[in-house]
Design an enzyme around this catalytic site. Structure first.
Site, PDB file in Angstrom:
ATOM      1  CG  ASP A 342      -1.459   1.198   1.181  1.00 40.52           C
ATOM      2  OD1 ASP A 342      -2.105   2.038   0.078  1.00 40.52           O
ATOM      3  OD2 ASP A 342      -1.966   1.427   2.403  1.00 40.52           O
ATOM      4  CB  THR A 635      -1.826   3.816  -3.845  1.00 40.04           C
ATOM      5  OG1 THR A 635      -2.803   4.811  -3.207  1.00 40.04           O
ATOM      6  CG2 THR A 635      -1.673   4.649  -5.316  1.00 40.04           C
ATOM      7  N   GLY A 636      -5.478   3.458  -3.536  1.00 41.28           N
ATOM      8  CA  GLY A 636      -5.820   3.624  -4.349  1.00 41.28           C
ATOM      9  C   GLY A 636      -6.361   5.541  -4.569  1.00 41.28           C
ATOM     10  CE  LYS A 723      -4.713  -0.663  -2.566  1.00 39.25           C
ATOM     11  NZ  LYS A 723      -4.368  -0.295  -1.214  1.00 39.25           N
TER      12      LYS A 723
END
Length: 955
Positions: A342, A635-636, A723
């Site tokens: 992340d 990652t968001g 993910k």
């Protein structure tokens, strides 16, 4: 066969050999003894790991029960070792389960007394808020992993109702789309039918409050649209799986090979016997005699070894706070090929710091910010900024002109940064009434220590905090105005006429404000250099300086302005409102009107903001790369942010190019973009979650093959489900071991899907930490966890497994020689208890002492991470050990002592008279030398001509 009916033997063979076909007749994980009508239950994890071995063992042993003629020795010599194995495994699994139960109970039984900042229990449409602005901020750390706050807007129809109770008296309904995974989109409508005409209001993502988010300002009321398994947060999680290490799977394969060797050896012995008499009975007797080939004690040794590895990890003072939550897979830490990490909270602290202001001719860094502050103080020394001098009053000397010009430009740049944003200052209520912020403006405390900033982007908060530090402070803001405080304490008011929010497509945001004192209308805009370079007036420094800042790992923003007359603004407003009312192509028409303003804007400055990385992220990532581990960042966050962090963290090295995968929506676009990417070499890949979905839908194999060749991959705007899906893709297509590391609830699915999951306890809570196999406190600890403990655990377990198998082969070989000498008779060489003792107490301590072995010191393993991918195989305990530990010496003598002590208790098993003779001693010594010397010679030659990497470092 005497004493055993044929159908009974067949039924048992079918059940043991093919348990899948008998699930209807017998419960799973149970083996039925038809003679005594007894069920033997096997723990689920153990059954899955050693299903083949257990079935085989029960088959061989049960046959010896049913047929007295097949019985060799006492039954305890078969059941006692298996019972011990099962007991150890069951106890270990029970301890793990009890620990999980305790920490789950601790988390689930926490009491909450605060009425504010509680997590939203279900997915809702936002109807009403206590905030006067009709909007509120929420924190989405457990949903997308981002700790910045998102702005949400209440449905205007219900927000305008005079009182809260009126919500229950209106006749209205909400239409919502069916539940789906995407956390960034929503389509729906709100309809009120009891008004004339009926009110129809469209609902989008900004009108929603997803479950597991936290209301950060005021109180909210909403209508529930999704609950339970239909909520976005639950849809984006997956059920945990029982993880089995690759070493266990490999040992299963070796056990199958040893079983085939057992059968082959037994068949050979019966064949050499000439199939005389009841040969099938002799075949089963040979199977029992040679059954020590199957390493039943291996399970115990490995389980105890894993417990020891876990204890060593948790007691390592160099990685304090590390917790081993799953004791079944410590060896996986030594076999990783892909690390999926992340970004926010894992690689970065998500704390932005203003680092650089560039005006074209002059650049200011952290050490020269005081100069900017002095310029601002001088500018506002008269209470307001003086108007520019008329053309005829030009200064005589050039020096004052330069100073005045720089001062003017600094003032304009700082004012633009202080006005062009979406930040709201918040003040805690002095009354302290349950989080309510609705109080009179005169009651607000504008003191600096009482003020915090809320925004959907931490970049904007950093910019506003910086303007405060240099003297221009944002003190108040609502939907229509904002107020700035000068260094002298004066309040400047600006009316917000229009605001154009940032989107991933436009890559910029703008605002039109009117100065209350002068009535001047100004259009401010800031954005990425790729979007702003064509909007601002011609200049010769912007592109070069953006590149310089990016190489420093800074996130850059270009700031520009344009002064508008009253007539220009009125013309724009009429066209803008008309475009917003259009039904067809509304977005395109609105964008076209806004773009009519975005021409020949005055370039004010270039800002550089740094996202603080976690401690020692750069050397840790470099260490992992040198160890042969490929790193993917999932990652968001936005594409630009993810790209910047990939550079600043050195996930992508300075010499490598970055290929940004263009947005694709169709099969044709994906095909063209994949072809363009295929032509790149040694190039890192950056791709968005939406484009990734399209590529996987049409070209899954091709995309994964190309991506796996990249030195680094960055996936941005990833949902939690995506993910986990990426982890499974790598496992399926490469067959390599994967590790996932994260710190938020949105990382749980990825952590549970990976072969090895690592959680970090951070700002986003403990969800990732509790769901992981290993929990650490800082990202930098992963280096020692893998390079030292992972490598040692794998090497030690491999040596342990090979030696236990080697030990079984020794005794079986001796039995085969004995039977061959005595005309292939199926009689045992040793008494039953001696066999049990050999497999346990006589050899357990030296074998288990392998868990203390290390080839190089931890410091050397960290200094040379290339050793991680250079693991070798071992043969025997004494020949395997590289560094003798004092406990190893104790174990050798303790084992010998146990054997000597057993002479007193088992004297009927030994020929004491022969053992005490010199003949016995010299024969044993000769046999030991003859058996060990060739191996020492081979080891010496191998070290001489093909030395392992660690020996080069330790020599």
């Amino acid at each position: 066969v005497p004493g055993l009916e044929t159908k009974e033997l067949k039924a048992r063979t079918v059940w043991l050999g093919c348990p899948e076909k008998c699930e209807e007749k017998y419960p799973k994980n149970a083996i039925k003894n038809q003679k005594y009508n007894v069920f033997t239950f096997i723990p689920g994890v153990l059954y899955e790991q050693f299903k083949f071995f257990l079935n085989l063992y029960f088959l061989v042993v049960s046959c010896s029960q049913f047929v007295p003629a097949l019985k060799i020795g006492y039954l305890y010599t078969y059941w006692a070792p298996l019972g011990f194995v099962l007991t150890v495994t069951v106890v270990r699994e029970a301890v793990d389960e009890f620990r999980r139960y305790k920490r789950d109970k601790e988390m689930n039984s926490q009491l909450y007394s605060k009425l504010t900042n509680q997590r939203i229990p279900s997915d809702m449409v936002f109807l009403r808020t206590s905030e006067k602005t009709g909007s509120c901020f929420i924190r989405t750390d457990q949903l997308d992993g981002e700790t910045d706050w998102k702005l949400k807007v209440a449905v205007s129809c219900t927000q305008r109702l005079p009182a809260l109770g009126d919500l229950f008296s209106i006749n209205a309904y909400v239409y919502a789309q069916k539940p789906q995974l995407d956390i960034h989109s929503f389509e729906g409508t709100f309809t009120r039918e009891d008004s004339d005409p009926a009110v129809h209001e469209s609902l989008s993502i900004e009108n929603t409050l997803w479950a597991s988010t936290v209301v950060a300002s005021g109180t909210v009321i909403g209508v529930v649209i999704y609950t339970g398994k239909e909520t976005r947060s639950v849809l984006n999680t997956s059920n945990p799986k029982n993880k089995v290490g690759l070493l266990d799977l490999e040992l299963n394969q070796l056990t199958k090979a040893l079983f085939l060797a057992l059968v082959a050896l037994s068949v050979v012995m019966v064949t050499l016997q000439g199939f005389v008499g009841p040969w099938y009975r002799n075949l089963f007797r040979f199977l029992l005699l040679f059954s020590y080939i199957i390493p039943i004690s291996l399970r115990v040794n490995l389980d105890m070894g894993k417990a020891a590895y876990g204890w060593m990890i948790m007691k390592d003072d160099n990685i304090p706070g590390t917790v081993v939550r799953t004791s079944t897979i410590p060896e996986e830490l030594g076999r990783l090929v892909y690390l999926l990490t992340d970004k926010t909270g894992t690689l970065t602290q998500n704390e932005m710091i203003f680092k650089r202001l560039h005006l074209g001719t002059v650049s200011y860094g952290t050490d020269t910010m005081d100069e900017i502050q002095s310029h601002i103080i001088n500018s506002y020394s008269q209470g307001s900024f003086p108007p520019p001098p008329p053309p005829q009053l030009k200064p005589q000397s050039s020096a004052p002109k330069v100073r005045k010009s720089v001062s003017s430009r600094i003032h304009e740049a700082v004012k633009a940064i202080a006005l062009c944003h979406n930040v709201t200052p918040v003040y805690e209520s002095r009354a302290g009434v349950s989080g309510e912020t609705e109080y009179a403006e005169v009651d607000q405390d504008f003191s600096d220590e009482n003020r915090t900033y809320q925004a959907s982007s931490p970049d904007e908060v950093a910019l506003v905090q910086w303007t405060e530090s240099v003297g221009l402070t944002l003190v108040n803001r609502d939907l229509t105005s904002m107020q700035l405080k000068t260094p002298g304490g004066h309040i400047l008011t600006y009316y917000i006429l229009q605001i154009f929010p940032f989107t991933s497509e436009s890559k910029r945001m703008g605002i039109i404000v009117r100065d209350e004192s002068s009535g001047e209308i100004t259009f401010y805009m800031k954005g990425a250099d790729v979007a702003m370079s064509t909007i601002v007036q011609y200049n010769d420094w912007l592109e070069e300086e953006c590149g310089n800042m990016a190489r420093e790992g800074l996130r850059t923003l270009v700031v520009a302005k344009k002064s508008l007359t009253e007539e220009q603004y009125q013309d724009f407003e009429s066209r803008y409102n008309q475009a917003k009312l259009s039904i067809h192509d509304r977005n395109l028409k609105v964008a076209a009107v806004v773009e009519s303003l975005e021409r020949e804007m005055e370039l004010l400055c270039l800002t550089g903001v740094e996202d603080q990385l976690q401690a020692d992220v750069r050397p840790t990532l470099e260490m992992l790369r040198n160890a042969g581990i490929k790193i993917w960042m999932l990652t968001g966050d936005k594409l630009e942010t993810a790209t910047c962090i990939a550079k600043s963290s050195h996930l992508v090295s300075r010499t490598q190019d970055i290929h940004i995968f263009r947005p694709v929506t169709t099969r044709g676009e994906a095909h063209l973009e994949l072809n363009a990417f295929r032509r790149k070499h040694d190039c890192a890949l950056v791709i968005s979650g939406d484009s990734l979905e399209v590529c996987l839908k049409y070209y899954e194999h091709e995309f994964v093959e190309l991506a796996c060749q990249c030195p680094a991959v960055v996936c941005c705007r990833c949902s939690p489900t995506q993910k986990a899906h990426i982890v499974k893709l790598l496992q399926h297509h490469t067959g390599k071991r994967t590790c996932a590391i994260g710190d938020g609830g949105n990382d749980v699915s990825m952590i549970q899907a990976a072969d090895c999951g690592i959680g970090i306890e951070g700002k986003e809570g403990k969800q990732a930490s509790l769901a992981a196999d290993f929990s650490i406190t800082q990202f930098k600890h992963i280096g020692r966890l893998l390079m030292v403990h992972g490598r040692n655990s794998y090497k030690r377990s491999a040596a342990l497994g090979q030696f236990v198998m080697h030990r079984g082969l020794i005794i079986s070989t001796m039995q085969a020689v004995f039977s061959s000498v005595f005309y292939f008779a199926s009689v045992p060489l040793y008494q039953g208890f001696l066999m049990v003792g050999y497999a346990t107490i006589y050899t357990m301590f030296p074998v288990f002492s392998l868990v203390l072995d290390q080839d190089v010191k931890p410091e050397m393993a960290l200094l040379y991470p290339e050793l991680y991918k250079d693991l070798t195989k071992l043969l025997m305990v004494a020949l395997t050990i590289r560094t003798w530990h004092w406990l190893m010496v104790v174990a050798e003598f303790l084992s010998l002592g146990c054997y000597v002590a057993s002479l007193a208790f088992l004297n009927e098993y030994f020929d004491v008279a022969f053992i005490t003779t010199v003949t016995f001693l010299w024969k044993v010594s000769a046999i030991t030398v003859v058996s060990c010397l060739p191996l020492y010679i081979l080891k010496y030659l191998k070290r001489k001509f093909s030395p392992p990497s660690y020996s080069k470092l330790t020599s």
